[in-house]
Write an enzyme that holds these catalytic residues in place. Structure first.
Site, short mmCIF file in Angstrom:
data_model
loop_
_atom_site.label_atom_id
_atom_site.label_comp_id
_atom_site.label_asym_id
_atom_site.label_seq_id
_atom_site.Cartn_x
_atom_site.Cartn_y
_atom_site.Cartn_z
N TYR A 87 0.80 -1.23 0.00
CA TYR A 87 0.00 0.00 0.00
C TYR A 87 0.84 1.28 0.00
O TYR A 87 0.27 2.38 -0.05
CB TYR A 87 -0.95 -0.01 1.21
CG TYR A 87 -1.90 -1.19 1.17
CD1 TYR A 87 -2.89 -1.30 0.20
CD2 TYR A 87 -1.79 -2.23 2.11
CE1 TYR A 87 -3.74 -2.39 0.14
CE2 TYR A 87 -2.64 -3.33 2.07
CZ TYR A 87 -3.61 -3.40 1.09
OH TYR A 87 -4.46 -4.49 1.03
N HIS A 136 -9.57 0.35 -5.47
CA HIS A 136 -8.59 -0.32 -4.61
C HIS A 136 -7.24 0.32 -4.86
O HIS A 136 -6.92 0.69 -6.00
CB HIS A 136 -8.49 -1.81 -4.95
CG HIS A 136 -9.73 -2.57 -4.65
ND1 HIS A 136 -10.18 -2.78 -3.37
CD2 HIS A 136 -10.62 -3.16 -5.47
CE1 HIS A 136 -11.30 -3.48 -3.43
NE2 HIS A 136 -11.60 -3.72 -4.69
C1 DQA Z 1 -7.84 -2.98 -0.75
C2 DQA Z 1 -7.76 -4.40 -1.30
C3 DQA Z 1 -8.51 -5.35 -0.40
O1 DQA Z 1 -8.41 -6.68 -0.91
C4 DQA Z 1 -7.93 -5.34 1.00
O2 DQA Z 1 -8.66 -6.17 1.84
C5 DQA Z 1 -7.81 -3.97 1.55
C6 DQA Z 1 -7.34 -2.90 0.68
C7 DQA Z 1 -6.99 -1.99 -1.60
O3 DQA Z 1 -7.26 -0.80 -1.50
O4 DQA Z 1 -6.08 -2.41 -2.31
O5 DQA Z 1 -8.02 -3.74 2.74
O6 DQA Z 1 -9.19 -2.53 -0.81
#
Ligand code: DQA
Length: 139
Positions: free
Chosen positions: A22, A97
């Site tokens: 992230y 995402h």
């Molecule tokens: C997410 C992707 C999801 O699979 C994960 O559970 C998250 C973050 C993303 O922003 O990449 O919490 O939503």
């Protein structure tokens, strides 16, 4: 135009959480840069780990907010209840995402909420939020 960004579970500590996936940019700092990038939008922000709170926020926002940018986190893969709330409101919802969920574990390939959203953006890091906001200029 009023835009609400909703972040779901485990998205309150972006910048510290699993930084290889992230990134290490703090979300609240990024949010300020988004606000300056889109002076034409009045941007508000809500984060919750709780499914019911996200559902209440979606209903509360109906017809009061012009567009919703939703990162439902793991609820994207599991929550029929959030999907039903998105389907129930008239305010358009763009899902995003941060990571490219299709390059990750198979359980992330299922997105229960995406079919009732206007569209979905995935895999551009925090810039997924910028792209989602940009999409409201074209809706
Ligand atoms: C997410 C992707 C999801 O699979 C994960 O559970 C998250 C973050 C993303 O922003 O990449 O919490 O939503």
């Amino acid at each position: 135009m009023k835009i609400l960004i909703i972040n779901g579970p485990n998205l309150g500590n972006i910048g510290k959480r699993e930084i290889k996936i992230y990134g290490n940019d703090n979300f609240l700092v990024y949010l300020e840069s988004l606000k300056s990038h889109f002076p034409e939008f009045e941007i508000s922000y809500f984060q919750s780990h709780i499914e019911g709170e996200i559902i209440s926020k979606l209903h509360e926002s109906n017809n009061k907010i012009d567009g919703i940018v939703l990162n439902a986190g793991a609820f994207s893969h599991t929550s029929v209840a959030i999907r039903d709330a998105v389907a129930a409101i008239e305010t358009p919802v763009v899902m995003l995402h941060i990571s490219n969920v299709y390059a990750r574990e198979k359980f992330r390939f299922t997105n229960i909420i995406a079919p009732v959203c206007k569209g979905i953006i995935t895999g551009f890091g925090l810039n997924s939020y910028k792209l989602a906001l940009e999409s409201f200029k074209h809706l």
